[in-house]
Design an enzyme around this catalytic site. Sequence first.
Site, PDB file in Angstrom:
ATOM      1  N   ALA A  24     -28.485   9.551   4.927  1.00 56.54           N
ATOM      2  CA  ALA A  24     -27.513   9.088   5.305  1.00 56.54           C
ATOM      3  C   ALA A  24     -27.821   7.737   6.255  1.00 56.54           C
ATOM      4  CB  ALA A  24     -26.663  10.060   5.939  1.00 56.54           C
ATOM      5  N   ILE A 105     -24.468   8.595  -1.784  1.00 59.70           N
ATOM      6  CA  ILE A 105     -23.495   8.357  -2.828  1.00 59.70           C
ATOM      7  C   ILE A 105     -22.946   7.180  -2.726  1.00 59.70           C
ATOM      8  CG2 ILE A 105     -23.582  10.805  -2.965  1.00 59.70           C
ATOM      9  CD1 ILE A 105     -20.942  11.085  -1.374  1.00 59.70           C
ATOM     10  N   HIS A 121     -27.700  12.786  -5.230  1.00 56.01           N
ATOM     11  CA  HIS A 121     -26.545  13.406  -5.284  1.00 56.01           C
ATOM     12  C   HIS A 121     -25.194  12.784  -5.708  1.00 56.01           C
ATOM     13  CE1 HIS A 121     -28.261  15.438  -0.990  1.00 56.01           C
ATOM     14  NE2 HIS A 121     -28.706  15.928  -2.220  1.00 56.01           N
ATOM     15  N   CYS A 132     -11.292  15.274 -20.541  1.00 57.70           N
ATOM     16  CA  CYS A 132     -11.661  14.256 -21.816  1.00 57.70           C
ATOM     17  C   CYS A 132     -12.859  13.426 -21.500  1.00 57.70           C
ATOM     18  CB  CYS A 132     -10.357  13.240 -22.171  1.00 57.70           C
ATOM     19  SG  CYS A 132     -10.111  12.092 -21.150  1.00 57.70           S
ATOM     20  N   CYS A 150      -6.184  11.459 -14.646  1.00 62.93           N
ATOM     21  CA  CYS A 150      -6.614  10.971 -16.007  1.00 62.93           C
ATOM     22  C   CYS A 150      -5.132  10.835 -16.690  1.00 62.93           C
ATOM     23  CB  CYS A 150      -7.650  11.561 -16.727  1.00 62.93           C
ATOM     24  SG  CYS A 150      -7.793  10.905 -18.438  1.00 62.93           S
ATOM     25  N   CYS A 152      -4.784  11.717 -19.581  1.00 62.29           N
ATOM     26  CA  CYS A 152      -4.689  12.794 -20.527  1.00 62.29           C
ATOM     27  C   CYS A 152      -3.871  14.144 -19.664  1.00 62.29           C
ATOM     28  CB  CYS A 152      -5.876  13.357 -21.133  1.00 62.29           C
ATOM     29  SG  CYS A 152      -7.004  14.261 -19.962  1.00 62.29           S
ATOM     30  N   ASN A 212     -37.186   6.418  11.262  1.00 63.97           N
ATOM     31  CA  ASN A 212     -35.875   7.206  11.525  1.00 63.97           C
ATOM     32  C   ASN A 212     -35.678   7.218  13.069  1.00 63.97           C
ATOM     33  OD1 ASN A 212     -34.001   8.878  10.173  1.00 63.97           O
ATOM     34  ND2 ASN A 212     -34.488  10.384  11.759  1.00 63.97           N
TER      35      ASN A 212
END
Length: 244
Positions: A24, A105, A121, A132, A150, A152, A212
């Site tokens: 992160a 992510i 991740h 679907c 969605c 659907c 870091n």
Amino acid sequence: MHNQIGLLDTWLRESKSCVFFGGAGVSCESGIPDFRSTDGLYRTKWKENPETILSATYFWHKQERFFEFYREKLLYPNARPNPAHLALARMEEMGLLSAVITQNIDGLHQAAGSKNVIELHGSTLRNRCTHCGTFYSLDDVMHMPLVPMCHCGHVIKPEVTLYEEALPEDALEAASYFIDRADMMLIGGTSLSVYPAAGFARSFRGRIVIINKSPTPMDKAADLVIPHPIGQALGLWQDLYGRA
């Protein structure tokens, strides 16, 4: 720090195969909070802890609450790559880096130009209908109601690994492939406390460089520790060595 960055560059050029493992902290300088800082994910106004809210059980049973937290804390559609992302992409372009293995992510490594990115991740940029399988982009989801649905009639789930879910097998296999063939690992922006992903770094037996701003449990085992924000450190590498 100049001497440390010079040594890093020397080792990168000596290495036959270097992989980057990041967390992160890589995206903090893009305005995305990490997990444990003052503004991080774990410092929230929410009564439940993040592990509970970001669990598969919570997703299926309390979807409005899940997506309220998810949209507020995990989506940053206006974030842009910082010097760390750009430097790593440049390393790959120069043939100094074989893969980027990330716990993030946000898709910023790809936005910076990195080609071989292994997302342990998942990614908020990819979303699929739970029924679907129709694909939806982050932009699609951002323009939907709180709980995205969605056509659907079923809920759309982000392709991110929630608590209680296993990491994607294809990502684990790809990470193992490149780590097994590497002789150097560059680790950055991670406390090395999130498992099983952090296990990759702990089991590595080649040369290790850690960048870091805070100490990690692996500092004593590393060959080089650069205790600075990774964007600052890799930005300096790019200025000194990445423009030729």
